[in-house]
Design a protein around this motif. Sequence first.
Motif, short mmCIF file in Angstrom:
data_model
loop_
_atom_site.label_atom_id
_atom_site.label_comp_id
_atom_site.label_asym_id
_atom_site.label_seq_id
_atom_site.Cartn_x
_atom_site.Cartn_y
_atom_site.Cartn_z
N UNK A 86 3.37 -10.24 7.30
CA UNK A 86 2.10 -10.89 7.60
C UNK A 86 2.07 -11.24 9.08
N UNK A 87 1.09 -10.74 9.86
CA UNK A 87 1.03 -11.10 11.28
C UNK A 87 0.66 -12.57 11.45
N UNK A 158 -3.62 -7.28 3.62
CA UNK A 158 -2.99 -8.58 3.89
C UNK A 158 -3.31 -9.55 2.76
N UNK A 159 -4.56 -9.56 2.31
CA UNK A 159 -4.92 -10.41 1.18
C UNK A 159 -4.17 -10.00 -0.08
N UNK A 160 -4.00 -8.69 -0.28
CA UNK A 160 -3.27 -8.20 -1.45
C UNK A 160 -1.80 -8.60 -1.40
N UNK A 165 1.71 -13.98 -4.00
CA UNK A 165 2.65 -15.02 -3.57
C UNK A 165 2.04 -16.40 -3.78
N UNK A 166 0.74 -16.53 -3.52
CA UNK A 166 0.09 -17.82 -3.75
C UNK A 166 0.03 -18.15 -5.24
N UNK A 202 4.42 -7.33 -2.37
CA UNK A 202 4.62 -8.77 -2.58
C UNK A 202 6.05 -9.09 -3.01
N UNK A 203 6.66 -8.18 -3.75
CA UNK A 203 8.03 -8.40 -4.19
C UNK A 203 8.98 -8.45 -3.00
#
Length: 402
Positions: A86-87, A158-160, A165-166, A202-203
């Motif tokens: 994530x930047x 980025x949202x994906x 995670x959220x 995400x993993x």
Amino acid sequence: MVNALREIRQLRQSVAGADDSTVLRLARMLDALPVRGEVDALLEPVRPRLAALGITRPLRLARLLFLPLDGAVVPARAWARGTPTLPRSAIPVLAAILLADPEGAAVALAAEGHSLADREVVAALGARVWHLAARVLPDAVPPDWNRTGLTAADYAPILALCRPAWQAGPVIWDAVALADQGPPEQLAERALRAVAAAGPMPLAATLATLARRASAPGALAVVAAGVSPSLRGPAVQLLETILKAPPPEFGQLDPRRAADLALATARRLDDLEACPLLAGDRQAAVRTYRRAADEACRAAFAEAAQAELAGPAARLAAAPEVTEAEVAAMEQGARRLRALESAGRRIGGAAAYDRAIRDMVAQLRGLGQSGGGPGGLTRIDVLRSIEILAGSDAAEALLQGG
């Protein structure tokens, strides 16, 4: 803007070589800003030092929001599309969307006066803001997205990466909060399985978040490989990244914090040596890293020995009057040195520490035998520091004049 960015780059280079007090002062100044923007880049060169310095970071909404992705955040210039990262430039834009929501604003208000050290507060407020982010961040590109320096096409991936995670934020935080205990394998496995259905990106980001603070990254890598075959490669790569990194900057810290870091480094090295995913040449890399860490720690000990004990003792020996407070400060220096020496031995170099201690004791014995004026440094004063540093036998030798 060009001139401002050039000035930030110049300041960033200066910060990289700054001492602890300067780094701490800068971090606190930036933490006090409501919006940090481009000046946040000033901390990039010293982010690895902040944890070792023990600075307490205030609990801002943006920091709270991205805790489940902490290990995946990278400087914007280092970000690459198609990676589980994530930047950092995306953080203020996404956090601003939540701050505009009443629930997000309420969380930000409740976070004031707290820090990341308040684990129960982080867990409670985190659960609220992570659930909110997964629910309200839009699928469409936000109007202010251009402030990130990214393209509109970058928003969806980025949202994906962030949403899973959220959604698993409380479970991930349970493991992150106990990272200094491994984290415990059961918590690590639970966190990884919570995002496994979302796919490899995400993993891998969750694994990086756990590994960033893990005291036992080797054991964590084994757990990750067991959760999903897709994680075996990223897990090994994370371990290799650890081994390719420069040794810890022990010399940039005061002796107490350097001792804590040396103990953590020794435990991490022991864990990596026991990791079955690191075989053959990779174990050779572990040994190479241990040697580099040992050399760095011994160099820090040599510098600390002069600053904490040898220098002060010499000054006091030459002074006509010495106060109890000055003698007590010298003894505290000996205690700090002893802590660093004991921790450093866990990494390696026992023979080198033996020689350094002998040389230090010989130097102190010379000062203790030289004698001083009635109000100056006494042999008993020196004896106490020798006993703290090297034990009762060395102190007894001075007492007997040997």
